[in-house]
Design a protein around this motif. Structure first.
Motif, mmCIF file in Angstrom:
data_model
loop_
_atom_site.group_PDB
_atom_site.id
_atom_site.type_symbol
_atom_site.label_atom_id
_atom_site.label_comp_id
_atom_site.label_asym_id
_atom_site.label_seq_id
_atom_site.Cartn_x
_atom_site.Cartn_y
_atom_site.Cartn_z
ATOM 1 N N GLN A 61 28.179 0.642 24.014
ATOM 2 C CA GLN A 61 27.235 1.625 23.484
ATOM 3 C C GLN A 61 27.303 1.703 21.961
ATOM 4 O OE1 GLN A 61 27.981 5.331 25.512
ATOM 5 N NE2 GLN A 61 27.723 4.394 27.531
ATOM 6 N N SER A 62 28.511 1.573 21.405
ATOM 7 C CA SER A 62 28.657 1.608 19.953
ATOM 8 C C SER A 62 27.996 0.392 19.315
ATOM 9 C CB SER A 62 30.138 1.669 19.585
ATOM 10 O OG SER A 62 30.306 1.855 18.196
ATOM 11 N N THR A 64 25.452 -1.277 20.584
ATOM 12 C CA THR A 64 24.008 -1.185 20.787
ATOM 13 C C THR A 64 23.376 -0.102 19.916
ATOM 14 O OG1 THR A 64 24.285 -1.913 23.077
ATOM 15 C CG2 THR A 64 22.197 -0.850 22.507
ATOM 16 N N SER A 65 23.975 1.094 19.926
ATOM 17 C CA SER A 65 23.383 2.232 19.209
ATOM 18 C C SER A 65 23.863 2.346 17.767
ATOM 19 C CB SER A 65 23.702 3.527 19.956
ATOM 20 O OG SER A 65 25.111 3.775 19.939
ATOM 21 N N ARG A 66 24.897 1.554 17.433
ATOM 22 C CA ARG A 66 25.488 1.585 16.093
ATOM 23 C C ARG A 66 25.963 3.003 15.723
ATOM 24 N NH1 ARG A 66 22.356 -2.809 12.275
ATOM 25 N NH2 ARG A 66 22.275 -4.451 13.866
ATOM 26 N N SER A 67 26.569 3.666 16.698
ATOM 27 C CA SER A 67 27.078 5.024 16.500
ATOM 28 C C SER A 67 28.520 5.100 16.984
ATOM 29 C CB SER A 67 26.218 6.035 17.262
ATOM 30 O OG SER A 67 26.235 5.742 18.657
ATOM 31 N N LYS A 69 31.605 6.261 19.260
ATOM 32 C CA LYS A 69 31.847 6.609 20.660
ATOM 33 C C LYS A 69 33.350 6.809 20.860
ATOM 34 C CE LYS A 69 27.550 6.283 21.885
ATOM 35 N NZ LYS A 69 26.785 7.474 22.313
#
Length: 346
Positions: A61-62, A64-67, A69
């Motif tokens: 997820q990190s 993909t979303s560049r955020s 986690k």
């Protein structure tokens, strides 16, 4: 950013850390990470190294979303289960299309503390529920079937008083334990005369000993001894250990308190005094000895409750002895009695 710079950044992080790029391969890892996850992990797909679903999801997820986690990583260091908080932070300018920095912070001690709190609440609830259930049952009986039965009423009221006293002792010990723990890092500075304190404690407990058919004695060969300590807390330690000797070692007929000063004690590596509390009772099975000072731990639960024990006495003793920078030693053998030794610095 060159590979050398990237490696230097990861190596500088004071936690297990690794870097995963957009190809989902580990492109850098520090020595703490290889110690935790294994050697030769650089260049491999992260899913072959980190097999726990929640950690894999956080990294994916990190990426993909560049955020940022977060997840938990569960492991074992060979001696105990360990828990790590995994932080995933996306970093631009790393590799060709950015990468995720993954760090592992050991939170095992927090998990243990949380489990201890849960166990403590569960134990307190259990200890209070038993007498409360008994009281509610007897109150219901006194309101109904035993309403006009004086003999039953007197018997039930005595049992209710015993259960209420048991709850009162438990609350008192909980408050005492809390107070002792809060003061454990504050070293006492009062000068005490040890022999007089022990003699006074024995005199106050002599009626209890006589009722149990136990002879109390104090063996001091070197006259008055001075130690630095908290008089009330040390009296609590001595009272607890002598009472235990009377209650659980009564079959031996005696409880002896022996004072042994030494110019150099091996346990303290300096001048110290050993106070031994010796009974000739049934003794304690060796399997119980390592856990005797745990809260609510009882070697014989049924007998302890019958004698009014709360399961907190030795935990209080341990914390008080720790506050005095001392040591507590327990020696026992089935059929040959027990020796509790408090070692205090002089």
């Amino acid at each position: 950013m060159t590979e050398d710079v990237l490696e230097d950044i990861v190596l500088a992080i004071p936690l297990p850390a690794l870097m995963v790029d957009q190809t989902e391969r580990i492109i850098a890892a520090n020595t703490d990470a290889t110690s935790l996850l294994g050697q030769n992990i650089v260049g491999r797909h992260f899913a072959t190294i980190l097999r726990q679903p929640q950690v894999l999801d956080a990294i994916e997820q990190s990426l993909t979303s560049r955020s940022a986690k977060k997840a938990r990583h569960l492991s074992n260091d060979g001696a105990q289960d360990t828990t790590y908080t995994v932080e995933c932070r996306y970093m631009n300018g790393v590799a060709s299309e950015g990468a995720v920095m993954v760090t592992f912070q050991d939170t095992t001690h927090l998990e243990h503390a949380s489990q201890m709190r849960r166990d403590f609440v569960a134990n307190v609830s259990h200890e209070l529920r038993t007498p409360l259930t008994a009281l509610m049952g007897f109150i219901e009986t006194l309101r109904g079937p035993a309403r006009d039965d004086p003999a039953a009423r007197d018997r039930f009221l005595k049992i209710m008083a015993d259960e209420a006293n048991r709850m009162n002792r438990l609350v008192g010990d909980l408050l005492s334990l809390n107070r002792v723990e809060s003061e454990e890092r504050v070293r006492p500075r009062q000068q005490l005369e040890l022999t007089g304190l022990l003699q006074s404690t024995i005199n106050s407990l002599r009626p209890l000993a006589e009722d149990a058919g136990v002879v109390l004695s104090l063996d001091v060969k070197n006259g008055p001894l001075s130690v630095t300590g908290d008089g009330d807390q040390l009296r609590q330690v001595f009272t607890n250990l002598i009472e235990n000797g009377i209650k659980y070692g009564a079959s031996g007929g005696s409880v002896k308190v022996r004072v042994l000063p030494a110019d150099r004690d091996l346990a303290m590596r300096g001048p110290a005094v050993r106070i031994q509390f010796i009974d000739k009772g049934p003794g304690i099975d060796a399997v119980h000895l390592p856990r005797l000072t745990e809260r609510f731990y009882r070697a014989d639960s049924h007998r302890s409750r019958q004698l009014g024990g709360t399961g907190l006495g030795l935990a209080i003793v341990k914390h008080i002895v720790n506050r005095h920078r001392g040591r507590l030693r327990v020696e026992s053998e089935l059929g040959k009695g027990s020796v509790f030794t408090v070692i205090l610095p002089r």
